[in-house]
Design a protein around this motif. Structure first.
Motif, PDB file in Angstrom:
ATOM      1  N   GLU A 102       0.831  -1.208   0.000  1.00  0.00           N
ATOM      2  CA  GLU A 102       0.000   0.000   0.000  1.00  0.00           C
ATOM      3  C   GLU A 102       0.868   1.262   0.000  1.00  0.00           C
ATOM      4  OE1 GLU A 102      -2.827   2.071   3.260  1.00  0.00           O
ATOM      5  OE2 GLU A 102      -3.317  -0.026   2.808  1.00  0.00           O
ATOM      6  N   LEU A 103       1.869   1.287   0.871  1.00  0.00           N
ATOM      7  CA  LEU A 103       2.775   2.440   0.933  1.00  0.00           C
ATOM      8  C   LEU A 103       3.526   2.605  -0.387  1.00  0.00           C
ATOM      9  CD1 LEU A 103       4.240   1.922   4.514  1.00  0.00           C
ATOM     10  CD2 LEU A 103       2.729   3.793   3.792  1.00  0.00           C
ATOM     11  N   TYR A 104       4.041   1.505  -0.900  1.00  0.00           N
ATOM     12  CA  TYR A 104       4.809   1.536  -2.149  1.00  0.00           C
ATOM     13  C   TYR A 104       3.946   2.062  -3.297  1.00  0.00           C
ATOM     14  CZ  TYR A 104       8.642   0.059  -5.204  1.00  0.00           C
ATOM     15  OH  TYR A 104       9.693   0.035  -6.080  1.00  0.00           O
ATOM     16  N   ALA A 105       2.707   1.576  -3.371  1.00  0.00           N
ATOM     17  CA  ALA A 105       1.791   2.005  -4.435  1.00  0.00           C
ATOM     18  C   ALA A 105       1.457   3.491  -4.307  1.00  0.00           C
ATOM     19  CB  ALA A 105       0.517   1.173  -4.395  1.00  0.00           C
ATOM     20  N   THR A 106       1.305   3.957  -3.099  1.00  0.00           N
ATOM     21  CA  THR A 106       1.023   5.380  -2.897  1.00  0.00           C
ATOM     22  C   THR A 106       2.194   6.215  -3.382  1.00  0.00           C
ATOM     23  OG1 THR A 106      -0.403   4.879  -1.010  1.00  0.00           O
ATOM     24  CG2 THR A 106       0.377   7.142  -1.205  1.00  0.00           C
ATOM     25  N   TYR A 107       3.415   5.759  -3.107  1.00  0.00           N
ATOM     26  CA  TYR A 107       4.582   6.497  -3.595  1.00  0.00           C
ATOM     27  C   TYR A 107       4.725   6.396  -5.108  1.00  0.00           C
ATOM     28  CZ  TYR A 107       6.127   8.144   0.897  1.00  0.00           C
ATOM     29  OH  TYR A 107       6.200   8.820   2.083  1.00  0.00           O
ATOM     30  N   ASN A 108       4.221   5.330  -5.724  1.00  0.00           N
ATOM     31  CA  ASN A 108       4.187   5.275  -7.196  1.00  0.00           C
ATOM     32  C   ASN A 108       3.261   6.369  -7.735  1.00  0.00           C
ATOM     33  OD1 ASN A 108       6.032   3.313  -7.928  1.00  0.00           O
ATOM     34  ND2 ASN A 108       4.541   1.646  -7.836  1.00  0.00           N
ATOM     35  N   GLN A 109       2.159   6.591  -7.031  1.00  0.00           N
ATOM     36  CA  GLN A 109       1.221   7.658  -7.393  1.00  0.00           C
ATOM     37  C   GLN A 109       1.916   9.025  -7.258  1.00  0.00           C
ATOM     38  OE1 GLN A 109      -2.184   7.731  -4.781  1.00  0.00           O
ATOM     39  NE2 GLN A 109      -3.063   9.529  -5.742  1.00  0.00           N
ATOM     40  N   VAL A 110       2.651   9.208  -6.176  1.00  0.00           N
ATOM     41  CA  VAL A 110       3.402  10.446  -5.965  1.00  0.00           C
ATOM     42  C   VAL A 110       4.410  10.636  -7.100  1.00  0.00           C
ATOM     43  CG1 VAL A 110       5.094  11.600  -4.456  1.00  0.00           C
ATOM     44  CG2 VAL A 110       3.048  10.527  -3.461  1.00  0.00           C
ATOM     45  N   LEU A 111       5.141   9.570  -7.429  1.00  0.00           N
ATOM     46  CA  LEU A 111       6.113   9.648  -8.524  1.00  0.00           C
ATOM     47  C   LEU A 111       5.455  10.063  -9.836  1.00  0.00           C
ATOM     48  CD1 LEU A 111       8.394   6.550  -7.833  1.00  0.00           C
ATOM     49  CD2 LEU A 111       9.110   8.956  -7.867  1.00  0.00           C
ATOM     50  N   GLY A 112       4.293   9.512 -10.123  1.00  0.00           N
ATOM     51  CA  GLY A 112       3.572   9.860 -11.341  1.00  0.00           C
ATOM     52  C   GLY A 112       3.244  11.350 -11.391  1.00  0.00           C
ATOM     53  N   SER A 113       2.798  11.885 -10.271  1.00  0.00           N
ATOM     54  CA  SER A 113       2.482  13.315 -10.206  1.00  0.00           C
ATOM     55  C   SER A 113       3.738  14.161 -10.376  1.00  0.00           C
ATOM     56  CB  SER A 113       1.818  13.655  -8.871  1.00  0.00           C
ATOM     57  OG  SER A 113       0.583  13.004  -8.756  1.00  0.00           O
ATOM     58  N   LEU A 114       4.822  13.751  -9.734  1.00  0.00           N
ATOM     59  CA  LEU A 114       6.076  14.498  -9.832  1.00  0.00           C
ATOM     60  C   LEU A 114       6.608  14.499 -11.259  1.00  0.00           C
ATOM     61  CD1 LEU A 114       7.846  13.272  -6.571  1.00  0.00           C
ATOM     62  CD2 LEU A 114       6.861  15.549  -6.996  1.00  0.00           C
ATOM     63  N   VAL A 115       6.587  13.356 -11.902  1.00  0.00           N
ATOM     64  CA  VAL A 115       7.073  13.253 -13.279  1.00  0.00           C
ATOM     65  C   VAL A 115       6.225  14.142 -14.200  1.00  0.00           C
ATOM     66  CG1 VAL A 115       7.304  11.686 -15.269  1.00  0.00           C
ATOM     67  CG2 VAL A 115       8.169  11.007 -13.019  1.00  0.00           C
ATOM     68  N   SER A 116       4.927  14.160 -13.962  1.00  0.00           N
ATOM     69  CA  SER A 116       4.050  15.021 -14.755  1.00  0.00           C
ATOM     70  C   SER A 116       4.421  16.496 -14.570  1.00  0.00           C
ATOM     71  CB  SER A 116       2.597  14.792 -14.343  1.00  0.00           C
ATOM     72  OG  SER A 116       1.748  15.658 -15.046  1.00  0.00           O
ATOM     73  N   MET A 117       4.702  16.899 -13.342  1.00  0.00           N
ATOM     74  CA  MET A 117       5.106  18.282 -13.070  1.00  0.00           C
ATOM     75  C   MET A 117       6.467  18.587 -13.701  1.00  0.00           C
ATOM     76  SD  MET A 117       3.842  18.581  -9.111  1.00  0.00           S
ATOM     77  CE  MET A 117       4.036  20.357  -8.882  1.00  0.00           C
ATOM     78  N   ILE A 118       7.385  17.617 -13.613  1.00  0.00           N
ATOM     79  CA  ILE A 118       8.725  17.789 -14.195  1.00  0.00           C
ATOM     80  C   ILE A 118       8.638  17.929 -15.720  1.00  0.00           C
ATOM     81  CG2 ILE A 118      10.893  16.550 -14.659  1.00  0.00           C
ATOM     82  CD1 ILE A 118      10.592  15.418 -11.716  1.00  0.00           C
ATOM     83  N   ASN A 119       7.787  17.124 -16.336  1.00  0.00           N
ATOM     84  CA  ASN A 119       7.653  17.142 -17.795  1.00  0.00           C
ATOM     85  C   ASN A 119       6.851  18.332 -18.309  1.00  0.00           C
ATOM     86  OD1 ASN A 119       9.177  14.828 -18.094  1.00  0.00           O
ATOM     87  ND2 ASN A 119       7.404  13.465 -18.115  1.00  0.00           N
ATOM     88  N   ASN A 120       6.105  18.999 -17.429  1.00  0.00           N
ATOM     89  CA  ASN A 120       5.270  20.137 -17.827  1.00  0.00           C
ATOM     90  C   ASN A 120       5.432  21.312 -16.870  1.00  0.00           C
ATOM     91  OD1 ASN A 120       3.688  18.717 -20.008  1.00  0.00           O
ATOM     92  ND2 ASN A 120       3.195  17.419 -18.252  1.00  0.00           N
ATOM     93  N   PRO A 121       6.645  21.807 -16.680  1.00  0.00           N
ATOM     94  CA  PRO A 121       6.865  22.869 -15.694  1.00  0.00           C
ATOM     95  C   PRO A 121       6.162  24.180 -16.027  1.00  0.00           C
ATOM     96  CG  PRO A 121       8.841  22.560 -17.004  1.00  0.00           C
ATOM     97  CD  PRO A 121       7.890  21.455 -17.389  1.00  0.00           C
ATOM     98  N   SER A 122       5.910  24.419 -17.309  1.00  0.00           N
ATOM     99  CA  SER A 122       5.304  25.698 -17.701  1.00  0.00           C
ATOM    100  C   SER A 122       3.914  25.888 -17.078  1.00  0.00           C
ATOM    101  CB  SER A 122       5.238  25.814 -19.221  1.00  0.00           C
ATOM    102  OG  SER A 122       4.424  24.782 -19.751  1.00  0.00           O
ATOM    103  N   VAL A 123       3.253  24.803 -16.773  1.00  0.00           N
ATOM    104  CA  VAL A 123       1.941  24.878 -16.124  1.00  0.00           C
ATOM    105  C   VAL A 123       2.062  25.476 -14.719  1.00  0.00           C
ATOM    106  CG1 VAL A 123       0.031  23.467 -15.229  1.00  0.00           C
ATOM    107  CG2 VAL A 123       1.076  22.896 -17.426  1.00  0.00           C
ATOM    108  N   TRP A 124       3.214  25.284 -14.101  1.00  0.00           N
ATOM    109  CA  TRP A 124       3.400  25.644 -12.698  1.00  0.00           C
ATOM    110  C   TRP A 124       4.268  26.884 -12.475  1.00  0.00           C
ATOM    111  CZ3 TRP A 124       0.083  23.058  -9.936  1.00  0.00           C
ATOM    112  CH2 TRP A 124      -0.368  21.814 -10.426  1.00  0.00           C
ATOM    113  N   VAL A 125       5.143  27.174 -13.433  1.00  0.00           N
ATOM    114  CA  VAL A 125       6.090  28.279 -13.260  1.00  0.00           C
ATOM    115  C   VAL A 125       5.351  29.614 -13.279  1.00  0.00           C
ATOM    116  CG1 VAL A 125       8.076  29.454 -14.314  1.00  0.00           C
ATOM    117  CG2 VAL A 125       8.018  26.957 -14.187  1.00  0.00           C
ATOM    118  N   ILE A 126       5.769  30.529 -12.426  1.00  0.00           N
ATOM    119  CA  ILE A 126       5.180  31.862 -12.339  1.00  0.00           C
ATOM    120  C   ILE A 126       5.561  32.647 -13.597  1.00  0.00           C
ATOM    121  CG2 ILE A 126       5.170  34.047 -11.077  1.00  0.00           C
ATOM    122  CD1 ILE A 126       5.842  32.377  -8.542  1.00  0.00           C
TER     123      ILE A 126
END
Length: 128
Positions: A102-126
């Motif tokens: 359960e913990l491992y799977a939750t961190y896989n979910q976190v990784l997915g979100s992080l990778v999405s943010m890393i691959n699309n920084p323009s959505v988040w950058v000021i």
């Protein structure tokens, strides 16, 4: 949650998931053997908390895409480190297999979100 409704790092779903999971790790690790206090227990708690801390730092570095992504990369690394400690805790029989999965799977979910943010920084950058 849309970007426009996010006022701080604490509003990010990925932060909330990571924080909640770090707290679960804290509670579960209270049952680890005393001899692991300065080894596995400490490492697992530190890396899980570091995911959240690095997310907070990344959020405050959004003026520059490269700085934002660099901090998210640190966050990604801490997430993977935490997954490694989870595997050790399961193999050492400090965590039951189901809790570990359960913990491992939750961190896989976190990784997915992080990778999405890393691959699309323009959505988040000021915007300047």
């Amino acid at each position: 949650m849309r970007k426009g409704s996010i006022k701080s790092h604490e509003d990010l779903e990925v932060y909330q998931v990571a924080f909640g999971t770090a707290m679960k790790i804290f509670e579960l690790s209270k049952k680890f053997p005393v001899e692991e206090r300065y080894a596995l227990t400490d490492q697992m708690r530190r890396s899980s908390r570091s995911v959240c801390a690095n997310l907070a730092e990344a959020w405050r570095r959004r003026r520059y895409a490269a700085a934002f992504v660099a901090k998210l990369n640190d966050c990604e690394a801490e997430t993977a480190e935490t997954q490694t400690w989870i595997k050790f805790a399961v193999k050492c029989n400090y965590l039951d297999i189901e809790s570990g999965r359960e913990l491992y799977a939750t961190y896989n979910q976190v990784l997915g979100s992080l990778v999405s943010m890393i691959n699309n920084p323009s959505v988040w950058v000021i915007e300047k």
